[in-house]
Design an enzyme around this catalytic site. Structure first.
Site, PDB file in Angstrom:
ATOM      1  N   ASP A  18       0.806  -1.284  -0.102  1.00 50.14           N
ATOM      2  CA  ASP A  18      -0.100  -0.059   0.112  1.00 50.14           C
ATOM      3  C   ASP A  18       0.908   1.210   0.105  1.00 50.14           C
ATOM      4  O   ASP A  18       0.225   2.452   0.087  1.00 50.14           O
ATOM      5  CB  ASP A  18      -0.917   0.117   1.241  1.00 50.14           C
ATOM      6  CG  ASP A  18      -2.500  -0.243   0.942  1.00 50.14           C
ATOM      7  OD1 ASP A  18      -2.679  -0.604  -0.133  1.00 50.14           O
ATOM      8  OD2 ASP A  18      -3.324  -0.141   1.745  1.00 50.14           O
ATOM      9  N   CYS A  19       2.087   1.124   0.041  1.00 50.54           N
ATOM     10  CA  CYS A  19       3.089   2.310   0.009  1.00 50.54           C
ATOM     11  C   CYS A  19       3.890   2.729  -1.224  1.00 50.54           C
ATOM     12  O   CYS A  19       3.454   3.660  -1.711  1.00 50.54           O
ATOM     13  CB  CYS A  19       4.057   2.246   1.030  1.00 50.54           C
ATOM     14  SG  CYS A  19       3.249   2.080   2.718  1.00 50.54           S
ATOM     15  N   ILE A  20       4.598   1.662  -1.718  1.00 51.40           N
ATOM     16  CA  ILE A  20       5.430   1.999  -3.001  1.00 51.40           C
ATOM     17  C   ILE A  20       4.776   2.354  -4.164  1.00 51.40           C
ATOM     18  O   ILE A  20       5.088   3.391  -4.847  1.00 51.40           O
ATOM     19  CB  ILE A  20       6.437   0.894  -2.967  1.00 51.40           C
ATOM     20  CG1 ILE A  20       7.169   0.539  -1.783  1.00 51.40           C
ATOM     21  CG2 ILE A  20       7.333   1.230  -4.258  1.00 51.40           C
ATOM     22  CD1 ILE A  20       7.951   1.559  -1.063  1.00 51.40           C
TER      23      ILE A  20
ATOM     24  N   SER B  52       2.592   6.112  -3.241  1.00 51.20           N
ATOM     25  CA  SER B  52       3.414   7.345  -2.834  1.00 51.20           C
ATOM     26  C   SER B  52       3.810   8.125  -3.876  1.00 51.20           C
ATOM     27  O   SER B  52       3.513   9.439  -4.013  1.00 51.20           O
ATOM     28  CB  SER B  52       4.688   6.990  -2.061  1.00 51.20           C
ATOM     29  OG  SER B  52       4.139   6.611  -0.542  1.00 51.20           O
TER      30      SER B  52
END
Length: 449
Positions: free
Chosen positions: A277-279, A282
Site C-alpha cells: 500500500d506504499c510503494i 506514494s
C-alpha cells in the site's frame, strides 16, 4: 495561563508519566503493530476499527497477523490495558489519537482520501479539548491541514488552541526481521512549536528516535520522497535487468559486485513489480500534488509507468516461451504461480504484482493456479474481491507435472524449490530463488524473468 499552554502542559505531564490513554484508529498492518508497540511502551491503548470481526478476534487474543509474535496480542489483552472497539465513541477517553487508515488510489488512479475523511468526520463527533490527533496515513503534502483539520474542527474545537494536530508518517515494513516499529526513527511534524513538542515527547517514549520537522507538510513530503526514491530505483534495476539479459549478462551477478563500492551506490534488486500500500501509491500522491501546484515530475511518472508494465511484460514472456519451448498456446496452457503475497513471508496481497501477472495470464486464456502457504484460501479483500475463495494447491510432484510452467512470483522461505526444480516442466524465476539458494536446476527448462 492561556488555555493552549494549560492543555499542552497537562497532556505532556500525562505522556511523561505514562498516564496518557492512546487510541489507534485502524487496526491493519500499520495500526495494529503500532498499537501494540505503544502499549508495550507503557501506555493504555484502545484500538478502533469498524471491522467488528477483527475487533472480536483481537479482544480474544488471536494472532490476526502471522508475522507478529504468537502470543503478542494475547499478552497485551491479558494486561487489561489493551483492547479494541468498533465504536468511535471510544476515542472520548483518549488523550492521543493516532489515525492509521488506508489511502489507496481511486478507480481513476488518483489519490483517494475517503478513509481519512470518514475517520475525520467520525472523530469530530467525539473530539475532546486537549487531545493530540496524529495522522499516520500516506497523504499528499498539505492534506493534514486542508482535508483533516476542517473535518475535526466541525466539532467546534480549534486546532492549535483546543486540540493539537500533527502528522507522523508510518514507516512499517511488514515481516522485516531486523527493523521493527520501535526501532525505526519517526518523523514528527506539526505547524506550531507546542504541537511539535508534544509529538516529540510522545514518540520518544515509543520509538528509538523522534525526528521533528517544522510542519505537517514537510513530514507528509518525507514519506512520499522516501517511497518515490524506491520506485525510481526499482524501475531502474528492472530496466537494467532486461538490457543486461540481452547482452548475456545476469544482473544478479552484477549487483553484489557493484555493492562492494562503499559510496555512491545502493543495491536494489529486480522482481516482478512493486506491491503493497506504499510503494505503488506514494509516487502517485507526489506527482498528483506536483501537478496540482503547477509543477511536474516526469522522471517519477516514467518510473511509475515502467513498474506498472512489468507484470504484463513477464506474463507475455511466459506465454511466448511456453509456445516456443513447449509448443503450448495460451488458451491450452496451465501455469502455477508460487506466491500471491507482494513480498515474502507475509499474508499481504495488496497491489501484489503476482496478482497482476495472474490477471494478465488469465486475460490471455491461460489457466492459472497458485501455491502460497500464507494464503490457503484467498480472503475477501478491498482490491481483489473476485479472487475470494480461490485455494492454494498442494505442492507435490504430481501437481507440478500437471502444469506447463511454474513462475516464482514471491520468494517465500518455506517452499520446496528443490521439488519444483525436479518436477516442473518449465520454470520462470522472478526472484532469483534458485541461483540465490544454490538449487540445481536443468537450464534448458529454466528462465529468469
Amino acid at each position: 495561563m492561556n488555555t493552549e499552554f494549560s492543555l499542552s502542559s497537562t497532556l505532556k505531564d500525562k505522556i511523561k508519566s505514562d498516564q496518557a490513554h492512546v487510541a489507534v484508529v485502524g487496526l491493519g498492518y500499520v495500526g495494529l503493530p503500532l498499537a501494540l508497540t505503544v502499549h508495550e511502551a507503557g501506555f493504555q491503548v484502545t484500538g478502533v476499527d469498524l471491522n467488528s470481526d477483527r475487533v472480536a478476534a483481537i479482544n480474544a487474543g488471536q494472532r490476526v497477523i502471522t508475522y507478529l509474535a504468537e502470543d503478542r496480542i494475547a499478552t497485551a489483552v491479558a494486561s487489561g490495558r489493551f483492547g479494541a472497539s468498533d465504536d468511535f465513541a471510544a476515542i472520548r477517553a483518549a488523550d492521543i489519537i493516532l489515525i492509521c487508515v488506508p489511502t489507496p488510489l481511486d478507480s481513476a488512479g488518483d489519490p483517494d482520501l475517503a478513509y481519512v475523511r470518514k475517520a475525520g468526520a467520525s472523530l469530530s463527533a467525539h473530539l475532546q479539548p486537549g487531545q493530540l490527533v496524529v495522522l499516520e496515513s500516506t497523504v499528499w503534502p498539505g492534506a493534514t491541514q486542508t482535508v483533516l483539520r476542517p473535518l475535526l474542527e466541525n466539532s467546534g474545537l480549534s486546532a492549535g488552541k483546543d486540540f493539537f494536530l500533527g502528522f507522523s508518517p508510518e514507516r512499517e515494513d511488514p515481516g522485516n526481521a531486523v527493523h521493527h516499529t520501535n526501532t525505526i526513527p519517526k518523523i514528527v511534524g506539526g505547524d506550531d512549536p507546542v504541537t511539535r513538542d508534544l509529538l516529540k515527547t510522545f514518540y520518544e517514549k515509543v520509538v528509538s528516535q523522534a525526528v521533528p520537522v517544522d510542519s505537517c507538510a514537510i513530514a507528509e513530503a518525507v514519506k512520499l520522497v522516501e517511497n518515490t526514491f524506491r520506485t525510481v530505483n526499482i524501475a531502474y534495476v528492472n530496466e537494467m535487468k532486461v538490457a543486461l539479459d540481452q547482452m548475456g549478462i545476469d544482473i544478479w551477478d552484477v549487483i553484489p559486485a557493484a555493492a562492494t563500492k562503499p559510496f555512491g551506490y545502493m543495491p536494489f534488486y529486480p522482481g516482478p513489480g512493486i506491491g503493497g500500500d506504499c510503494i505503488p501509491v506514494s509516487p502517485v500522491f507526489l506527482s498528483w500534488r506536483a501537478r496540482d501546484v503547477g509543477s511536474a515530475l516526469p522522471l517519477v511518472d516514467l518510473a511509475r509507468s515502467y513498474t506498472d508494465t512489468t507484470p504484463a511484460t513477464i506474463a507475455q514472456r511466459i506465454i511466448a516461451d511456453m509456445s516456443v519451448k513447449a509448443g503450448v498456446a495460451a488458451a491450452q496452457a496451465r501455469v502455477l504461480l508460487l506466491g500471491v503475497s507482494y513480498k515474502k513471508d507475509i499474508e499481504d496481497s495488496r497491489v501484489s504484482p503476482a496478482i497482476a501477472i495472474l490477471r494478465h495470464l488469465e486475460a490471455a486464456g491461460v489457466t492459472v493456479h497458485y501455491h502460497d502457504p500464507y494464503f490457503p484460501v484467498m480472503p475477501l479483500t478491498r482490491d481483489d474481491p473476485d479472487l475470494a475463495g480461490r485455494q492454494s494447491i498442494d505442492l507435490t510432484a504430481g501437481a507440478l507435472a500437471g502444469y506447463d510452467a511454474v513462475l516464482v512470483t514471491t520468494d517465500h522461505t518455506h517452499v520446496d524449490y528443490a521439488l519444483v526444480a525436479e518436477h516442473a516442466r518449465l520454470v520462470f524465476d522472478s526472484r532469483n530463488v534458485f541461483d540465490g539458494r544454490g538449487i540445481s536446476i536443468d537450464r534448458d527448462k529454466f528462465t529468469k524473468v
